[in-house]
Design a protein around this motif. Sequence first.
Motif, PDB file in Angstrom:
ATOM      1  N   ALA A 156       0.840  -1.204   0.000  1.00 39.32           N
ATOM      2  CA  ALA A 156       0.000   0.000   0.000  1.00 39.32           C
ATOM      3  C   ALA A 156       0.874   1.252   0.000  1.00 39.32           C
ATOM      4  CB  ALA A 156      -0.925  -0.010   1.207  1.00 39.32           C
TER       5      ALA A 156
ATOM      6  N   LYS B 156       2.310   1.744  -3.423  1.00 45.56           N
ATOM      7  CA  LYS B 156       1.297   2.326  -4.317  1.00 45.56           C
ATOM      8  C   LYS B 156       1.164   3.833  -4.086  1.00 45.56           C
ATOM      9  CE  LYS B 156      -1.398  -1.877  -4.769  1.00 45.56           C
ATOM     10  NZ  LYS B 156      -2.437  -2.607  -4.030  1.00 45.56           N
TER      11      LYS B 156
ATOM     12  N   MET C 256      -7.965   2.644   1.277  1.00 51.46           N
ATOM     13  CA  MET C 256      -9.011   2.094   0.415  1.00 51.46           C
ATOM     14  C   MET C 256     -10.267   2.935   0.490  1.00 51.46           C
ATOM     15  SD  MET C 256      -8.842  -2.043   0.957  1.00 51.46           S
ATOM     16  CE  MET C 256      -8.078  -2.090   2.563  1.00 51.46           C
TER      17      MET C 256
ATOM     18  N   HIS D 139     -11.881  -5.589  -2.507  1.00 49.51           N
ATOM     19  CA  HIS D 139     -10.644  -6.284  -2.122  1.00 49.51           C
ATOM     20  C   HIS D 139     -10.784  -7.155  -0.884  1.00 49.51           C
ATOM     21  CE1 HIS D 139      -8.693  -4.174  -5.222  1.00 49.51           C
ATOM     22  NE2 HIS D 139      -8.653  -3.001  -4.622  1.00 49.51           N
ATOM     23  N   ILE D 140     -11.599  -6.719   0.047  1.00 51.47           N
ATOM     24  CA  ILE D 140     -11.649  -7.437   1.315  1.00 51.47           C
ATOM     25  C   ILE D 140     -12.924  -8.265   1.423  1.00 51.47           C
ATOM     26  CG2 ILE D 140     -11.431  -7.175   3.824  1.00 51.47           C
ATOM     27  CD1 ILE D 140      -9.077  -5.875   3.061  1.00 51.47           C
TER      28      ILE D 140
ATOM     29  N   LYS E 231      -8.562 -12.464  -6.766  1.00 48.52           N
ATOM     30  CA  LYS E 231      -7.444 -13.071  -7.485  1.00 48.52           C
ATOM     31  C   LYS E 231      -7.991 -13.970  -8.574  1.00 48.52           C
ATOM     32  CE  LYS E 231      -4.335 -13.381  -3.611  1.00 48.52           C
ATOM     33  NZ  LYS E 231      -4.204 -14.299  -2.524  1.00 48.52           N
TER      34      LYS E 231
ATOM     35  N   GLY F 237      -2.749 -14.204   2.271  1.00 51.95           N
ATOM     36  CA  GLY F 237      -3.198 -12.822   2.322  1.00 51.95           C
ATOM     37  C   GLY F 237      -3.917 -12.427   3.591  1.00 51.95           C
TER      38      GLY F 237
END
Length: 635
Positions: free
Chosen positions: A41, A44, A84, A92-93, A98, A126
């Motif tokens: 993160a 990014k 986020m 994402h969560i 994927k 993850g």
Amino acid sequence: MAKKQHNFEAETGRILELLTHSIYSNKEIFLRELVSNASDAIDKARLKALTDTTFLGDDTNFEIRVEIDKEAKTLSIIDNGIGMTQEEIHKHIGTIAKSGTKEFLEKLEKAKEGGDHNLIGQFGVGFYSAFMVAESIDVITRSGLDTKAHIWSSDGKSSYELEETEKEGRGTKILLHLSEGNHELLEDWKIRELIKKYSNYTRVPIMMLENDTRSDEEKKKEPKERSWEQVNETQPIWKKSKSSVKADEYKEFYQQVSMDFNAPLGHIHSSIEGKVSYTSLLFIPEQTNAFSDMRDPAKEYGPKLYVQSVLILDHAKELLPVWLRFVSGVVETTDLPLNISREMLQSNATLETIKKSLIKKILGELKKLRVKNPEGYKTFFENYGSILKEGVYYEHDLKQEIAEVLEFDTLLWDKKISLDEYLEAQKDKEKTIYYITGKSRAEVLASPYLAQFRENNTDVLLLTDAIDEWMIGVLDEYKTVKLKAITASDVKLKEETPEEKKKAETTEKQYKDMLELIKNTIGTEKIEKVELNPNLWDALGALKTPDGAMNPQMEKMMKAMGQAVPETKRILELNPNNKLVKAMQKEFKADIKSKKLKDLTSYAYMQAILLEGGELENIADFVGMTNKFAGEYLK
Ligand code: ADP
């Protein structure tokens, strides 16, 4: 605002269940996963700031904080990365974003069934892995692009809640409410140990409050302001001098970048100063990697690319050719602009220069490793050799260097050898490298064309890899020595003596008319020529391909790829020393229309097809003939 409840996507729910219900021995990897997410993160955010100069504001000091609250029994991982938005949290969560989710689930389930809990730990599980130690998790996050912050909460069962919240500054806090039985994670020393063990080379400082080891009483008496201190080492391993990096550190780093849990076969650590300057740390694997199979050509590959300490790409395939896709690692250069786009990378002269230099280094290292660690190399080659061979096919200018590190099965050795070893062992013999191609070792070893090689103790490469056919055609020669298929028409290991020549000519004359008849019987659309070959061991006959024509394996492969290829006519060779061939000649002399001759002709043809691993159009015919012979045998 009312709390809003959302159900997990079906697959996410299944993973959570699998994770939380597996008596998983290595659950401590959750910290590695969360720290790695935090570090991503931050990467990014750095990258974003390159194009959006106001993005960071005054929050420019990147770090990850790990905070323990013994009373509340919580552990927090806090970053000031990209954060986020509400949408991103859902995406994402709330789901596992994927592409390989299905495959992942299958592997996970298999691993669980097999009781292989260690295997589970090898996945990049993850964020969700945190549910192995936490009874519930809060994710408090604010995107750098949003003024609102959000809190996501879940017990990791079937649903999660999401609502707005207050949060100062950009980034994410992962708050774990540790479950009973995991309270050891509230110990300062334990967390430090885990950070050192799994996340030591995270490129962002990982901070913890300095440890106050005094008794609770003393702490109360004399409260002390504790300051944050760095727990990990942040100088990236590739920027260190080679001599200061220990073997274990290389291995650990390899495992981080490649997701392979084995040790690598070797590494190449170099720092180049010149027209283009770069530092690289690349790894050559030994074992296959079940979780990220780099043999798969569809897989993203290539080292991580850093420019001036900023991670630009996770997989810079611009830096390595596809036939080196098993190589992983990191390349860092200062010779690229930070704001370079993916499109610009595609035909970038700097990257081209680095790529060329990396290829040379990798090939050089492979050569060394083969000598230094033959056993390891053998395993490596079994796993990745056929990928390396693609290079011979693709790289006209490098094919010789690549050929130098290839290994082959051969007729005379019981291990794989290199072309140099082949030449060395054959040095008193003819200056040619002989090979035979086929589907399997057993199949090629049955070829009657090997007879004269066995007799003469001349070695032959046994090529049974699907790619071999392509590769060998393109390679053509090695160190100026020609490569030749043993079925080529001019392959003769010994010069014939004048007497032998004469005898052959006479036999040829004697058989001439019969050979012509045989050709017409089988069909001129299939057979170009029928000739004699006394070097076929005890076989009745064998098929070969006229020089320059496409051989049957190649033909089959092209067809499988949907290419329209004309069928090649073959040459049928009959062995004049074989009893049945002699019998055919006798029949021919007695009666040109002999039924026996016709039967034997098709029998010889079918046998030749079988010997080269081909398929018969009519197996029943062959079986019928064989039974007939068996009848004779039993008489
Ligand atoms: P992976 O990291 O392999 O993609 P995870 O399940 O760990 O899988 O995380 C899923 C996604 O959630 C990440 O790809 C990222 O987009 C987002 N994410 C997780 N942790 C953070 C964080 N600390 N800050 C920002 N985004 C995060």
